[in-house]
Write a protein that holds these residues in place. Structure first.
Motif, PDB file in Angstrom:
ATOM      1  N   ASN A 201     143.632  43.286  21.499  1.00 36.80           N
ATOM      2  CA  ASN A 201     142.825  42.149  21.083  1.00 36.80           C
ATOM      3  C   ASN A 201     143.423  41.597  19.790  1.00 36.80           C
ATOM      4  O   ASN A 201     143.644  42.343  18.835  1.00 36.80           O
ATOM      5  CB  ASN A 201     141.372  42.588  20.846  1.00 36.80           C
ATOM      6  CG  ASN A 201     140.476  41.442  20.419  1.00 36.80           C
ATOM      7  OD1 ASN A 201     140.509  41.005  19.272  1.00 36.80           O
ATOM      8  ND2 ASN A 201     139.667  40.947  21.347  1.00 36.80           N
ATOM      9  N   LYS A 202     143.667  40.310  19.748  1.00 33.99           N
ATOM     10  CA  LYS A 202     144.355  39.706  18.605  1.00 33.99           C
ATOM     11  C   LYS A 202     143.622  39.948  17.297  1.00 33.99           C
ATOM     12  O   LYS A 202     144.245  40.263  16.277  1.00 33.99           O
ATOM     13  CB  LYS A 202     144.519  38.202  18.844  1.00 33.99           C
ATOM     14  CG  LYS A 202     145.182  37.468  17.692  1.00 33.99           C
ATOM     15  CD  LYS A 202     145.313  35.989  17.998  1.00 33.99           C
ATOM     16  CE  LYS A 202     145.894  35.235  16.804  1.00 33.99           C
ATOM     17  NZ  LYS A 202     146.033  33.786  17.102  1.00 33.99           N
ATOM     18  N   ASP A 203     142.296  39.812  17.306  1.00 33.77           N
ATOM     19  CA  ASP A 203     141.553  39.964  16.067  1.00 33.77           C
ATOM     20  C   ASP A 203     141.447  41.424  15.637  1.00 33.77           C
ATOM     21  O   ASP A 203     141.404  41.727  14.443  1.00 33.77           O
ATOM     22  CB  ASP A 203     140.170  39.329  16.191  1.00 33.77           C
ATOM     23  CG  ASP A 203     140.261  37.810  16.237  1.00 33.77           C
ATOM     24  OD1 ASP A 203     140.877  37.231  15.339  1.00 33.77           O
ATOM     25  OD2 ASP A 203     139.732  37.219  17.192  1.00 33.77           O
ATOM     26  N   VAL A 204     141.390  42.326  16.593  1.00 36.35           N
ATOM     27  CA  VAL A 204     141.401  43.746  16.262  1.00 36.35           C
ATOM     28  C   VAL A 204     142.760  44.118  15.658  1.00 36.35           C
ATOM     29  O   VAL A 204     142.836  44.865  14.674  1.00 36.35           O
ATOM     30  CB  VAL A 204     141.095  44.611  17.501  1.00 36.35           C
ATOM     31  CG1 VAL A 204     141.248  46.099  17.172  1.00 36.35           C
ATOM     32  CG2 VAL A 204     139.685  44.332  18.005  1.00 36.35           C
ATOM     33  N   TYR A 205     143.832  43.583  16.238  1.00 42.46           N
ATOM     34  CA  TYR A 205     145.179  43.814  15.696  1.00 42.46           C
ATOM     35  C   TYR A 205     145.266  43.311  14.261  1.00 42.46           C
ATOM     36  O   TYR A 205     145.771  44.004  13.368  1.00 42.46           O
ATOM     37  CB  TYR A 205     146.209  43.097  16.567  1.00 42.46           C
ATOM     38  CG  TYR A 205     147.619  43.113  16.016  1.00 42.46           C
ATOM     39  CD1 TYR A 205     148.451  44.206  16.213  1.00 42.46           C
ATOM     40  CD2 TYR A 205     148.112  42.023  15.299  1.00 42.46           C
ATOM     41  CE1 TYR A 205     149.740  44.212  15.709  1.00 42.46           C
ATOM     42  CE2 TYR A 205     149.397  42.018  14.792  1.00 42.46           C
ATOM     43  CZ  TYR A 205     150.204  43.123  15.006  1.00 42.46           C
ATOM     44  OH  TYR A 205     151.480  43.128  14.499  1.00 42.46           O
ATOM     45  N   ARG A 206     144.751  42.129  14.032  1.00 48.49           N
ATOM     46  CA  ARG A 206     144.790  41.540  12.690  1.00 48.49           C
ATOM     47  C   ARG A 206     144.000  42.390  11.702  1.00 48.49           C
ATOM     48  O   ARG A 206     144.441  42.625  10.568  1.00 48.49           O
ATOM     49  CB  ARG A 206     144.233  40.117  12.749  1.00 48.49           C
ATOM     50  CG  ARG A 206     144.235  39.390  11.425  1.00 48.49           C
ATOM     51  CD  ARG A 206     143.735  37.967  11.611  1.00 48.49           C
ATOM     52  NE  ARG A 206     143.564  37.285  10.339  1.00 48.49           N
ATOM     53  CZ  ARG A 206     143.134  36.031  10.210  1.00 48.49           C
ATOM     54  NH1 ARG A 206     142.826  35.347  11.300  1.00 48.49           N
ATOM     55  NH2 ARG A 206     143.009  35.478   9.013  1.00 48.49           N
ATOM     56  N   TYR A 207     142.828  42.870  12.125  1.00 46.14           N
ATOM     57  CA  TYR A 207     142.014  43.704  11.245  1.00 46.14           C
ATOM     58  C   TYR A 207     142.710  45.031  10.965  1.00 46.14           C
ATOM     59  O   TYR A 207     142.748  45.496   9.813  1.00 46.14           O
ATOM     60  CB  TYR A 207     140.643  43.953  11.875  1.00 46.14           C
ATOM     61  CG  TYR A 207     139.777  44.833  11.009  1.00 46.14           C
ATOM     62  CD1 TYR A 207     139.023  44.287   9.974  1.00 46.14           C
ATOM     63  CD2 TYR A 207     139.747  46.216  11.193  1.00 46.14           C
ATOM     64  CE1 TYR A 207     138.254  45.095   9.145  1.00 46.14           C
ATOM     65  CE2 TYR A 207     138.983  47.026  10.368  1.00 46.14           C
ATOM     66  CZ  TYR A 207     138.241  46.459   9.354  1.00 46.14           C
ATOM     67  OH  TYR A 207     137.498  47.266   8.536  1.00 46.14           O
ATOM     68  N   ALA A 208     143.252  45.674  12.009  1.00 46.52           N
ATOM     69  CA  ALA A 208     143.925  46.962  11.826  1.00 46.52           C
ATOM     70  C   ALA A 208     145.135  46.812  10.900  1.00 46.52           C
ATOM     71  O   ALA A 208     145.402  47.679  10.062  1.00 46.52           O
ATOM     72  CB  ALA A 208     144.355  47.525  13.179  1.00 46.52           C
ATOM     73  N   LEU A 209     145.858  45.702  11.046  1.00 48.07           N
ATOM     74  CA  LEU A 209     147.013  45.460  10.186  1.00 48.07           C
ATOM     75  C   LEU A 209     146.564  45.264   8.735  1.00 48.07           C
ATOM     76  O   LEU A 209     147.195  45.789   7.808  1.00 48.07           O
ATOM     77  CB  LEU A 209     147.780  44.234  10.689  1.00 48.07           C
ATOM     78  CG  LEU A 209     149.037  43.837   9.918  1.00 48.07           C
ATOM     79  CD1 LEU A 209     150.017  44.995   9.821  1.00 48.07           C
ATOM     80  CD2 LEU A 209     149.708  42.628  10.590  1.00 48.07           C
TER      81      LEU A 209
END
Length: 468
Positions: free
Chosen positions: A265-273
């Protein structure tokens, strides 16, 4: 109770139609405004609405036309008194009623199968916890070994019962958001049978490796609603804090593995990063700057399509400064002059360790640390440690440097400056504040940086024992 910080969530996610939540609870004295907020990570909250009780004593929250984003929400009387609930983003006109003296035991929902599922388990868990506390109290008083063993077995059976119920309820509705939240709390079960190594001995590392390999199995990275719960961040914090070896090479591999999961999920990736960047920008562990270099180069600049041109340029600039200075690399060439005009080349300095102190002769902090720096050199020259005292920034005037050396009796240091203005110390050596300290090994490789001078010897002793 930890102080809760409100943070505006910048992620742009799609919502649904306007939603309503009505709350029937004892109205606090004075009928103050009550807040509806959702988690953003583990400790932060995003406020979405504040209301007072109506004439009938009901607090009614209403979303905007786009609806509320799914997550774990709370009705807050104040930062230390709040009542949580699940908002999936798919249920409307939710009603909840409870007694604040016993929230979990009394809360009832209408029009929310999600919360029926969640609080069905929480009510069961509360009952079993009370029974467990009673058992533990009896165990403290019990003197008979046989009876104590029986109580311990009963307690273990109770824990298995709780785990079984958690699995049953969380799997009873595989698409329910509440089910996903409950599943996120299921721990990997290590097999009782431990594999045997070729030498005939049990593989004692197997439990750790199995647990680590299966740690994220029950966390749904594809659901962006997890960002608005404490579970995503807390799981990552446990993983990187307890299960991953804190060495750059290991962390590069592990951050890639977790970000691959998050890329569902793009937003999960962004948050994890964001989480990983923040963690390793603020870590107390020396020598992990290479993790940030890796994240900047291989994630932000390759996959950060949300970055605007200015943000991308800043990441690129930061990467260009940090990459040549990564721990383990040779410090970029540094050729300067001393007060007599003699050329001094750092690469030719013979020393077991070289401490390079970038300072400004007029800097208050530099003056404060100067006596400690001089004493450090006097105490450890015999150990093969040499201090280079490098005047930087606009304060490259020879007379200013001479005054500093005289005032602090620093003539025994290698005092150098850059009269030809060859170097931009900020971009070449990342000197964004002074003093900035680099510690180099015999080959002039960077082994530490930004370590207070009074802690350098302790760091070197640790380095000689454990390496980087």
């Amino acid at each position: 109770m930890k102080k809760i910080v409100f943070l505006c969530c910048l992620l742009s996610l799609q919502g649904m139609a306007q939603q309503k939540l009505s709350v029937k609870m004892p109205v606090p004295a004075g009928n103050p405004y009550i807040t509806l907020a959702h988690y953003f990570g583990y400790k932060q909250l995003t406020k979405v609405d504040s209301v007072q009780a109506g004439p009938d004593g009901t607090f009614t929250f209403t979303s905007g036309p786009e609806g509320w984003k799914g997550g774990l929400y709370m009705v807050m009387v104040n930062p230390s008194k709040y009542y949580d609930l699940v908002i999936s983003g798919k249920e409307n006109d939710i009603h909840m009623e409870f007694d604040t003296a016993n929230y979990v035991g009394t809360v009832k929902f209408r029009n929310s199968a999600e919360n029926d599922l969640m609080f069905g388990y929480r009510k069961f868990l509360t009952q079993r916890m009370k029974a467990g506390e009673s058992l533990q109290a009896r165990m403290k008083e019990e003197k008979n070994p046989a009876k104590l063993a029986a109580l311990q077995k009963e307690l273990e059976g109770m824990q298995k019962e709780v785990n079984t119920e958690l699995k049953r309820i969380s799997s009873s509705s595989t698409e329910a958001f509440a089910g996903k939240l409950l599943r996120a709390n299921i721990e990997p079960e290590i097999p009782e049978k431990i594999p045997v190594l070729p030498n005939g001995k049990q593989d004692t590392t197997f439990p750790y490796r199995f647990y680590k390999a299966n740690f994220f199995n029950n966390l749904d990275f594809s659901d962006d609603r997890m960002i608005r719960t404490p579970f995503l961040e807390s799981k990552m914090e446990r993983y990187f804090g307890s299960l991953v070896y804190q060495k750059t090479d290991s962390l590069k591999k592990e951050t890639d593995a977790v970000l691959k999961l998050a890329s569902a999920n793009k937003d999960v990736y962004r948050y994890a990063l964001w989480y990983l960047t923040n963690k390793y920008e603020t870590t107390d562990v020396v020598g992990l700057d290479g993790v940030l270099v890796h994240l900047y180069e291989n994630h932000y600049l390759k996959h950060g399509d949300w970055l605007d041109s200015a943000s991308r340029a800043r990441f690129q600039e930061r990467l260009s400064i940090m990459k040549p200075l990564e721990t383990g690399k040779v410090l970029p060439s540094l050729v300067l002059k001393d007060a007599e005009g003699k050329v001094r080349d750092l690469a030719t300095q013979k020393a077991k360790y070289t401490v390079v102190n970038f300072y400004s002769p007029t800097c208050g902090h530099c003056k404060d640390s100067a006596p400690t720096l001089v004493k450090f050199q006097d105490d450890h020259l015999k150990d093969g440690i040499v201090v280079w005292n490098v005047a930087t920034d606009a304060e490259r005037d020879l007379e200013e440097m001479k005054k500093f050396v005289k005032d602090y009796d620093a003539a025994r240091l290698v005092n150098v400056y850059d009269p030809e203005r060859k170097y931009d110390f900020f971009t070449r050596y990342d000197v964004y504040s002074t003093p900035t300290v680099y510690i180099l090994d015999e080959r002039k490789r960077i082994i530490g940086r930004r370590i207070p001078i009074e802690e350098v010897m302790g760091f070197l002793q640790h380095y000689e024992k454990n390496g980087l």
